[in-house]
Design an enzyme around this catalytic site. Sequence first.
Site, PDB file in Angstrom:
ATOM      1  N   HIS A  62      68.936 -32.365  25.775  1.00 59.34           N
ATOM      2  CA  HIS A  62      69.827 -31.717  26.737  1.00 59.34           C
ATOM      3  C   HIS A  62      71.076 -32.567  26.917  1.00 59.34           C
ATOM      4  CE1 HIS A  62      67.575 -34.538  29.228  1.00 59.34           C
ATOM      5  NE2 HIS A  62      68.397 -34.339  30.248  1.00 59.34           N
ATOM      6  N   HIS A  64      72.553 -34.103  29.524  1.00 53.96           N
ATOM      7  CA  HIS A  64      72.751 -35.161  30.499  1.00 53.96           C
ATOM      8  C   HIS A  64      73.030 -36.443  29.733  1.00 53.96           C
ATOM      9  CE1 HIS A  64      70.685 -33.068  34.158  1.00 53.96           C
ATOM     10  NE2 HIS A  64      71.979 -32.794  34.075  1.00 53.96           N
ATOM     11  N   ASP A  66      72.497 -39.573  29.792  1.00 53.33           N
ATOM     12  CA  ASP A  66      71.524 -40.602  29.407  1.00 53.33           C
ATOM     13  C   ASP A  66      70.701 -40.193  28.186  1.00 53.33           C
ATOM     14  OD1 ASP A  66      70.545 -38.686  31.351  1.00 53.33           O
ATOM     15  OD2 ASP A  66      68.696 -39.855  31.501  1.00 53.33           O
ATOM     16  N   HIS A 142      64.615 -27.957  33.734  1.00 58.62           N
ATOM     17  CA  HIS A 142      65.461 -29.029  34.240  1.00 58.62           C
ATOM     18  C   HIS A 142      66.717 -28.415  34.864  1.00 58.62           C
ATOM     19  CE1 HIS A 142      66.431 -33.153  34.751  1.00 58.62           C
ATOM     20  NE2 HIS A 142      67.397 -33.217  33.837  1.00 58.62           N
ATOM     21  N   ASP A 212      63.152 -34.304  30.034  1.00 54.90           N
ATOM     22  CA  ASP A 212      63.288 -34.145  31.481  1.00 54.90           C
ATOM     23  C   ASP A 212      62.833 -32.757  31.925  1.00 54.90           C
ATOM     24  OD1 ASP A 212      64.512 -36.494  30.894  1.00 54.90           O
ATOM     25  OD2 ASP A 212      66.295 -36.138  32.112  1.00 54.90           O
TER      26      ASP A 212
END
Length: 305
Positions: A62, A64, A66, A142, A212
Amino acid sequence: MDFELKILGSSSATPSFERNHTAQLLTVGNQLNLIDCGEGTQMQLMRYKVKHQRICNIFISHLHGDHYFGLAGLLSTMHLQQRTNHLNLFGPKGLAEIITLQFKYGGTQLPYPVNFVEVDTTVCKKIFEDKHLTVHTLPMQHRVPCCGFLFREKPKPRHLLKGKLPAFLTPPQLVRLKWGEDIVNEQGEVLVRNQDVTTAPKRSRSYAYCSDTKYKEDILPLVQGVDLLYHESTFLSDLEHRATHTFHSTAAQAATLAEKAQVRRLLIGHFSARYKDLNPLLSEAQAIFPNTALATEGKTISILD
């Protein structure tokens, strides 16, 4: 053939002194598969003496940061090291646009072909296949579109017992025996029974990467019985409300999923930077699913066939 996972990063949104952002390397035979690529991933590859150029496939769960902020840097280093080999890059909608825009305004033109494959994070779907392996998406829940990945070895051929093979068998017939068939004549009569001249193949191995996500049991049938399950475990149970609010999971929830899916082993990771000591997360998970380990930097897990 090797089927081996190496952990490159285990931290969640904020890195800590000893923990990098999420990244894992799955080796299947001679093929290297990078799973997520958080900031600092290429430094981790160097630390563990992994050659960037050997990576064949990159899977991004995904968008994000990180989980993918290290990607542009890694692709650029491959360029500077004069990579020419084809690279497959799998990720959600928007990934190709982001990478293309970064290189556009940086005046970078990659000299190697990159095959961007946009994945649907809402379904379980096969996105990659070669002679040894299949990869399917695993829908996660998520704050942004997110998926995990299920890696499965294809069925392996049976072993021929050379001392029991009749001399008249042709090479195509030997191949058929390897794949479990009997050898019959034109009249349908069995000339060679497979079970008499072969033994069972080595079992096929599997790895499920659950990125996540909120705790969700609808993926249980998809990961049932896998050899190794990685599941994010950002928080301890005393912060379950925080996990729910941020669409993450606790160590206990990861272990519950592993127990219900009857997996062989569980790895927990994506730890909040608030935890300096990870042993409480491990203990919480092991109380439910004893065969649990921490997905910490440098850990290597080999799955035997």
